[in-house]
Design a protein around this motif. Structure first.
Motif, PDB file in Angstrom:
ATOM      1  N   ASP A  35      66.783  87.038  -9.976  1.00 43.62           N
ATOM      2  CA  ASP A  35      65.979  87.332 -11.165  1.00 43.62           C
ATOM      3  C   ASP A  35      64.502  87.058 -10.876  1.00 43.62           C
ATOM      4  O   ASP A  35      63.633  87.864 -11.204  1.00 43.62           O
ATOM      5  N   ARG A  38      63.069  89.768  -8.512  1.00 41.01           N
ATOM      6  CA  ARG A  38      62.841  91.040  -9.230  1.00 41.01           C
ATOM      7  C   ARG A  38      61.627  90.953 -10.150  1.00 41.01           C
ATOM      8  O   ARG A  38      60.838  91.900 -10.228  1.00 41.01           O
ATOM      9  N   GLU A  42      57.971  93.100  -9.732  1.00 40.24           N
ATOM     10  CA  GLU A  42      57.404  93.955 -10.784  1.00 40.24           C
ATOM     11  C   GLU A  42      55.978  93.568 -11.144  1.00 40.24           C
ATOM     12  O   GLU A  42      55.337  94.257 -11.942  1.00 40.24           O
ATOM     13  N   ALA A  94      64.079  91.168  -3.246  1.00 34.72           N
ATOM     14  CA  ALA A  94      63.918  92.408  -4.001  1.00 34.72           C
ATOM     15  C   ALA A  94      62.758  93.182  -3.412  1.00 34.72           C
ATOM     16  O   ALA A  94      61.760  92.601  -2.973  1.00 34.72           O
ATOM     17  N   GLY A 132      62.446  97.875  -6.958  1.00 36.48           N
ATOM     18  CA  GLY A 132      63.269  97.326  -8.025  1.00 36.48           C
ATOM     19  C   GLY A 132      64.662  96.910  -7.596  1.00 36.48           C
ATOM     20  O   GLY A 132      65.345  96.186  -8.308  1.00 36.48           O
ATOM     21  N   ASP A 133      65.103  97.374  -6.419  1.00 40.69           N
ATOM     22  CA  ASP A 133      66.428  96.994  -5.931  1.00 40.69           C
ATOM     23  C   ASP A 133      66.357  95.608  -5.290  1.00 40.69           C
ATOM     24  O   ASP A 133      65.372  95.263  -4.636  1.00 40.69           O
ATOM     25  N   GLY A 134      67.421  94.865  -5.453  1.00 39.80           N
ATOM     26  CA  GLY A 134      67.475  93.545  -4.852  1.00 39.80           C
ATOM     27  C   GLY A 134      68.903  93.140  -4.587  1.00 39.80           C
ATOM     28  O   GLY A 134      69.844  93.846  -4.965  1.00 39.80           O
TER      29      GLY A 134
END
Length: 189
Positions: A35, A38, A42, A94, A132-134
């Motif tokens: 979390d 990610r 962002e 991520a 955005g992928d992790g």
């Protein structure tokens, strides 16, 4: 050129009242690290602040949640980590920009007492991680991460608990995995 610096970022939201106080004593979970990775991936201003170098990876150390170790890493085209583990720490990463490829082993390897190991068939896994992928991983995870693009940098966020005590680097020829080097924190900080 490689850059190493330290940046403070907000680590994690305060724990809900129902979370036991001792949670921080055992450190953040894999899900909490993912979390965090990610959320930081962002953070466009933070990601854009990372200086990129065409010749080598660049990085800054971040304040991770619950005392974890975290890094923002820039990957020039064609760069990668080689096969390695995280010295018994669990973690997550991520992708913030670009695309990274992760090859990993779906096998729990012994942590000590071996120099060469023959891998069984079917243990190889591969995935592509775009913006955005992790993914999170456990303490026995062995993998390599690389930017296969010929033209574009990639940027990612990585977090580990406990902070990395060491990294074992491996070479791989077919099914044979060999321990080549053990790095300690003073080697990369």
């Amino acid at each position: 050129m490689s850059l190493s610096a330290s940046i403070s970022v907000p680590s994690a939201a305060p724990a809900p009242a129902s979370t036991p106080v001792q949670r921080n004593e055992v450190g953040p979970s894999q899900a909490e690290l993912l979390d965090f990775a990610r959320r930081i991936a962002e953070d466009a201003p933070l990601v854009a602040s990372l200086p990129l170098d065409a010749q080598g990876r660049t990085w800054v150390r971040l304040d991770g949640p619950g005392g974890s170790e975290a890094w923002l890493i820039g990957w020039p085209p064609g760069t990668g980590t080689g096969w390695h583990d995280h010295g018994g720490s669990h973690g997550a990463f991520a992708t913030a920009s670009g695309v990274l490829r992760e090859d990993s082993l779906a096998a729990r390897l012994p942590t000590e007492g071996w120099k060469t190991l023959e891998l069984a068939e079917g243990v190889d896994r591969s995935r592509q991680l775009g913006p955005g992928d992790g993914r999170a991983f456990g303490p026995h995870h062995v993998h390599e991460v690389r930017n296969e693009s010929e033209t574009e940098h990639a940027i990612s966020v990585h977090a580990y608990w406990p902070p990395l005590p060491l990294i074992r680097r491996y070479s791989r020829t077919g099914a044979v995995l060999r321990v080549e080097q053990v790095e300690r924190p003073e080697d990369w900080q």
